[in-house]
Design an enzyme around this catalytic site. Structure first.
Site, short mmCIF file in Angstrom:
data_model
loop_
_atom_site.label_atom_id
_atom_site.label_comp_id
_atom_site.label_asym_id
_atom_site.label_seq_id
_atom_site.Cartn_x
_atom_site.Cartn_y
_atom_site.Cartn_z
N HIS A 13 1.58 4.64 6.44
CA HIS A 13 0.86 4.95 5.99
C HIS A 13 0.55 6.48 6.18
O HIS A 13 1.79 7.01 6.38
CB HIS A 13 -0.97 4.60 5.99
CG HIS A 13 -0.99 3.92 5.25
ND1 HIS A 13 -2.91 3.02 5.24
CD2 HIS A 13 -0.70 2.48 4.81
CE1 HIS A 13 -3.00 1.86 4.71
NE2 HIS A 13 -1.81 2.13 3.82
N ASP A 72 -7.56 5.72 4.49
CA ASP A 72 -8.17 5.20 5.42
C ASP A 72 -9.33 5.04 6.24
O ASP A 72 -9.08 4.30 7.06
CB ASP A 72 -6.98 4.86 5.96
CG ASP A 72 -5.54 4.48 5.48
OD1 ASP A 72 -5.87 4.14 4.17
OD2 ASP A 72 -4.65 5.42 6.28
N SER A 124 1.06 -0.88 0.03
CA SER A 124 -0.06 -0.14 0.06
C SER A 124 0.72 1.03 0.07
O SER A 124 -0.07 1.39 -0.56
CB SER A 124 -0.65 -0.12 1.29
OG SER A 124 -0.55 0.19 1.97
#
Length: 183
Positions: free
Chosen positions: A100, A126, A60
């Site tokens: 992230h 998210d 990701s």
């Protein structure tokens, strides 16, 4: 020439040891394990993070980080969180932390901060990953901030988690080697 010992010769080595040698080797193994734990706890104190080293488990964050990259984290609570930073955070009800990038930050005058994250390789933010009803993250959710990395070093960890038999085989071999190794 390298001599490869088979399992029966390893057991033969252990059988030839007297009780004192065996106790010494077990104690030596315990010292190695406790030293590793002390180093880990020391890193936690120095970095301020409950997990100073993490492995990227998914794609990701590509191209910034790839699956198997080892990240070094710090967690300075005094330093404000800014958009563009890469953070590692935990969501209530999930064991595995997520790596992230912060994409939006909202700060209030009283110092309260909330922020939104997104994986570089993901199409959406998210919010779908957060706990039910949670739209933003807070500083309490942050495990640490990425400050450095080693590419692909963590792939061993991923392999050991994906194939537990490999993990047990490696740990057993290391433990047994420590037991039969004489100094």
């Amino acid at each position: 020439m390298v001599e490869i010992l088979d399992i029966s010769s390893w057991f033969g080595e252990v059988k030839r040891m007297n009780k004192r040698q065996l106790f010494y080797q077990i104690l030596n193994f315990g010292m190695i394990v406790s030293s590793a734990l002390m180093i880990w706890k020391g890193l936690m104190v120095v970095t301020g993070s409950e997990s100073p080293i993490v492995v990227v488990l998914s794609g990701s964050m590509e191209p910034a980080f790839y699956r198997g990259d080892l990240l070094f984290l710090t967690n300075d609570n005094e330093k404000p969180i800014r958009a563009g930073e890469i953070v590692v955070f935990k969501i209530e009800g999930r064991e595995i932390p997520i790596v992230h990038r912060v994409i939006k930050v909202h700060e209030k005058e009283n110092g309260y901060v909330k922020f939104l994250t997104k994986g570089d390789n993901n199409n959406v933010d998210d919010r779908g990953l957060y706990a039910p009803g949670q739209l933003w993250l807070e500083k309490k959710d942050v495990v640490g901030r990425a400050n450095g990395f080693l590419p692909y070093v963590g792939i061993v960890t991923i392999l050991m988690n994906d194939y537990p038999k490999i993990k047990y085989l490696i740990l057993a071999a290391l433990g047994f080697f420590v037991l039969i190794h004489r100094e």
